[in-house]
Design a protein around this motif. Structure first.
Motif, PDB file in Angstrom:
ATOM      1  N   UNK A  30       0.827  -1.205   0.000  1.00  0.00           N
ATOM      2  CA  UNK A  30       0.000   0.000   0.000  1.00  0.00           C
ATOM      3  C   UNK A  30       0.865   1.261   0.000  1.00  0.00           C
ATOM      4  N   UNK A  31       1.949   1.240   0.754  1.00  0.00           N
ATOM      5  CA  UNK A  31       2.863   2.381   0.775  1.00  0.00           C
ATOM      6  C   UNK A  31       3.531   2.574  -0.582  1.00  0.00           C
ATOM      7  N   UNK A  32       4.017   1.493  -1.178  1.00  0.00           N
ATOM      8  CA  UNK A  32       4.684   1.593  -2.476  1.00  0.00           C
ATOM      9  C   UNK A  32       3.735   2.127  -3.544  1.00  0.00           C
ATOM     10  N   UNK A  33       2.501   1.655  -3.509  1.00  0.00           N
ATOM     11  CA  UNK A  33       1.525   2.090  -4.509  1.00  0.00           C
ATOM     12  C   UNK A  33       1.143   3.559  -4.345  1.00  0.00           C
ATOM     13  N   UNK A  34       1.355   4.098  -3.141  1.00  0.00           N
ATOM     14  CA  UNK A  34       1.040   5.504  -2.885  1.00  0.00           C
ATOM     15  C   UNK A  34       2.190   6.443  -3.230  1.00  0.00           C
ATOM     16  N   UNK A  35       3.343   5.904  -3.614  1.00  0.00           N
ATOM     17  CA  UNK A  35       4.477   6.732  -3.981  1.00  0.00           C
ATOM     18  C   UNK A  35       5.574   6.827  -2.943  1.00  0.00           C
ATOM     19  N   UNK A  36       5.422   6.100  -1.825  1.00  0.00           N
ATOM     20  CA  UNK A  36       6.481   6.082  -0.810  1.00  0.00           C
ATOM     21  C   UNK A  36       7.710   5.381  -1.364  1.00  0.00           C
ATOM     22  N   UNK A  37       8.878   5.919  -1.059  1.00  0.00           N
ATOM     23  CA  UNK A  37      10.130   5.321  -1.543  1.00  0.00           C
ATOM     24  C   UNK A  37      10.978   4.745  -0.415  1.00  0.00           C
ATOM     25  N   UNK A  38      10.896   5.321   0.773  1.00  0.00           N
ATOM     26  CA  UNK A  38      11.747   4.896   1.891  1.00  0.00           C
ATOM     27  C   UNK A  38      10.864   4.654   3.115  1.00  0.00           C
ATOM     28  N   UNK A  39      11.049   3.498   3.753  1.00  0.00           N
ATOM     29  CA  UNK A  39      10.244   3.169   4.928  1.00  0.00           C
ATOM     30  C   UNK A  39      11.120   2.607   6.031  1.00  0.00           C
ATOM     31  N   UNK A  40      10.906   3.112   7.243  1.00  0.00           N
ATOM     32  CA  UNK A  40      11.526   2.538   8.439  1.00  0.00           C
ATOM     33  C   UNK A  40      10.564   1.503   9.011  1.00  0.00           C
ATOM     34  N   UNK A  41      11.084   0.347   9.391  1.00  0.00           N
ATOM     35  CA  UNK A  41      10.284  -0.699  10.022  1.00  0.00           C
ATOM     36  C   UNK A  41      10.959  -1.076  11.328  1.00  0.00           C
ATOM     37  N   UNK A  42      10.230  -1.004  12.457  1.00  0.00           N
ATOM     38  CA  UNK A  42      10.860  -1.404  13.713  1.00  0.00           C
ATOM     39  C   UNK A  42      10.655  -2.896  13.969  1.00  0.00           C
ATOM     40  N   UNK A  43      11.629  -3.516  14.624  1.00  0.00           N
ATOM     41  CA  UNK A  43      11.612  -4.960  14.857  1.00  0.00           C
ATOM     42  C   UNK A  43      12.003  -5.257  16.300  1.00  0.00           C
ATOM     43  N   UNK A  44      11.407  -6.331  16.842  1.00  0.00           N
ATOM     44  CA  UNK A  44      11.746  -6.811  18.183  1.00  0.00           C
ATOM     45  C   UNK A  44      11.513  -8.318  18.287  1.00  0.00           C
ATOM     46  N   UNK A  45      10.256  -8.733  18.167  1.00  0.00           N
ATOM     47  CA  UNK A  45       9.887 -10.139  18.317  1.00  0.00           C
ATOM     48  C   UNK A  45      10.351 -10.924  17.086  1.00  0.00           C
ATOM     49  N   UNK A  46      11.190 -11.961  17.301  1.00  0.00           N
ATOM     50  CA  UNK A  46      11.797 -12.707  16.195  1.00  0.00           C
ATOM     51  C   UNK A  46      12.388 -11.729  15.176  1.00  0.00           C
ATOM     52  N   UNK A  47      13.207 -10.828  15.683  1.00  0.00           N
ATOM     53  CA  UNK A  47      13.750  -9.749  14.850  1.00  0.00           C
ATOM     54  C   UNK A  47      14.547 -10.273  13.660  1.00  0.00           C
ATOM     55  N   UNK A  48      15.292 -11.356  13.832  1.00  0.00           N
ATOM     56  CA  UNK A  48      16.092 -11.879  12.726  1.00  0.00           C
ATOM     57  C   UNK A  48      15.210 -12.307  11.561  1.00  0.00           C
ATOM     58  N   UNK A  49      14.065 -12.920  11.861  1.00  0.00           N
ATOM     59  CA  UNK A  49      13.141 -13.302  10.798  1.00  0.00           C
ATOM     60  C   UNK A  49      12.619 -12.073  10.059  1.00  0.00           C
ATOM     61  N   UNK A  50      12.309 -11.033  10.809  1.00  0.00           N
ATOM     62  CA  UNK A  50      11.820  -9.806  10.192  1.00  0.00           C
ATOM     63  C   UNK A  50      12.882  -9.179   9.285  1.00  0.00           C
ATOM     64  N   UNK A  51      14.103  -9.096   9.783  1.00  0.00           N
ATOM     65  CA  UNK A  51      15.183  -8.489   8.997  1.00  0.00           C
ATOM     66  C   UNK A  51      15.408  -9.270   7.713  1.00  0.00           C
ATOM     67  N   UNK A  52      15.421 -10.600   7.801  1.00  0.00           N
ATOM     68  CA  UNK A  52      15.620 -11.419   6.599  1.00  0.00           C
ATOM     69  C   UNK A  52      14.507 -11.194   5.585  1.00  0.00           C
ATOM     70  N   UNK A  53      13.282 -11.108   6.083  1.00  0.00           N
ATOM     71  CA  UNK A  53      12.160 -10.878   5.166  1.00  0.00           C
ATOM     72  C   UNK A  53      12.261  -9.510   4.504  1.00  0.00           C
TER      73      UNK A  53
END
Length: 243
Positions: free
Chosen positions: A43-66
């Motif tokens: 949804x963000x990409x389709x709206x024209x967003x180019x850069x996004x920060x995503x915060x991670x904590x729970x199973x952070x390694x899985x999130x980072x890999x994804x």
């Protein structure tokens, strides 16, 4: 106004989604074959967003890999492995990784199916309607009648002029916070350095008459428990067949 920067809140523990979230983070739970966070990122990409920060904590390694494999946005990780910062603290920390331009903020586990006939997406409409001179935040708000998975609790009342107040019994225009808003990053310059809930700033904005909302055009979905996955998938399939 096209907003090119965003923050996605994705660090929560997802306790209501257990036992699934005993093995994976909630944003990676699949709904109709797609991780929930990818609905938000798309949804963000389709709206024209180019850069996004995503915060991670729970199973952070899985999130980072994804996130490394998501190609439609330049994604920067805000690492909360050391301490979970709650919604407000996580946002305040993540905003430091972006510039001072208006920013879209989204929850990783709330999303919607767009109205395919609309001229602009909901996030584009949100960006166009934001007026920093009058607004601290502009929220996307869902009609309870076009929502799936919701617990029935209304969040705000949406006045004819777009201002939001906390919902009270008998209010004429109840709405649900759809998990997306636009704001100026400077709004959180005075934020505490530790964990806090973003509702503090919602209430400040209401008191100042500067919390506004616009209605979501489409169907809103929240997937908070394992049982809600099937319900959401049925809605997605039905809406896809109607196109």
């Amino acid at each position: 106004m096209t907003i090119t920067h965003a923050m996605v809140l994705a660090a929560g523990l997802g306790t209501r989604m257990r036992p699934i979230t005993d093995q994976i983070p909630k944003p990676l739970v699949r709904v109709a074959g797609k991780p929930m966070i990818d609905y938000a990122l798309d949804l963000l990409a389709e709206a024209g967003v180019r850069r996004a920060v995503v915060n991670v904590h729970h199973f952070a390694d899985q999130m980072v890999d994804h996130l490394k494999n998501y190609s439609r946005l330049d994604i920067v990780v805000s690492d909360e492995r050391a301490a979970l910062m709650n919604s407000g603290g996580g946002l305040a920390k993540g905003l430091k990784l972006l510039d001072r331009s208006p920013v879209l903020v989204m929850n990783a586990d709330l999303f919607w199916i767009e109205n395919e006939t609309a001229a602009k997406t909901n996030l584009q409409r949100l960006g166009d309607a934001f007026d920093a001179a009058r607004m601290d935040m502009l929220m996307l708000c869902a009609d309870p009648a076009r929502a799936t998975g919701h617990n029935g609790k209304n969040d705000f009342n949406l006045a004819p002029d777009g201002r939001l107040t906390r919902f009270k019994a008998g209010d004429p225009h109840p709405v649900i916070y759809a998990g997306a808003l636009v704001m100026q990053p400077g709004l959180l310059d005075d934020a505490p350095a530790d964990a806090f809930n973003l509702n503090i700033y919602f209430d400040r904005a209401i008191a100042a008459g500067r919390l506004y909302g616009i209605g979501l055009d489409g169907h809103w979905l929240t997937v908070g428990t394992p049982d809600a996955i099937g319900e959401a998938e049925e809605v997605i399939a039905r809406l896809a067949s109607d196109v």
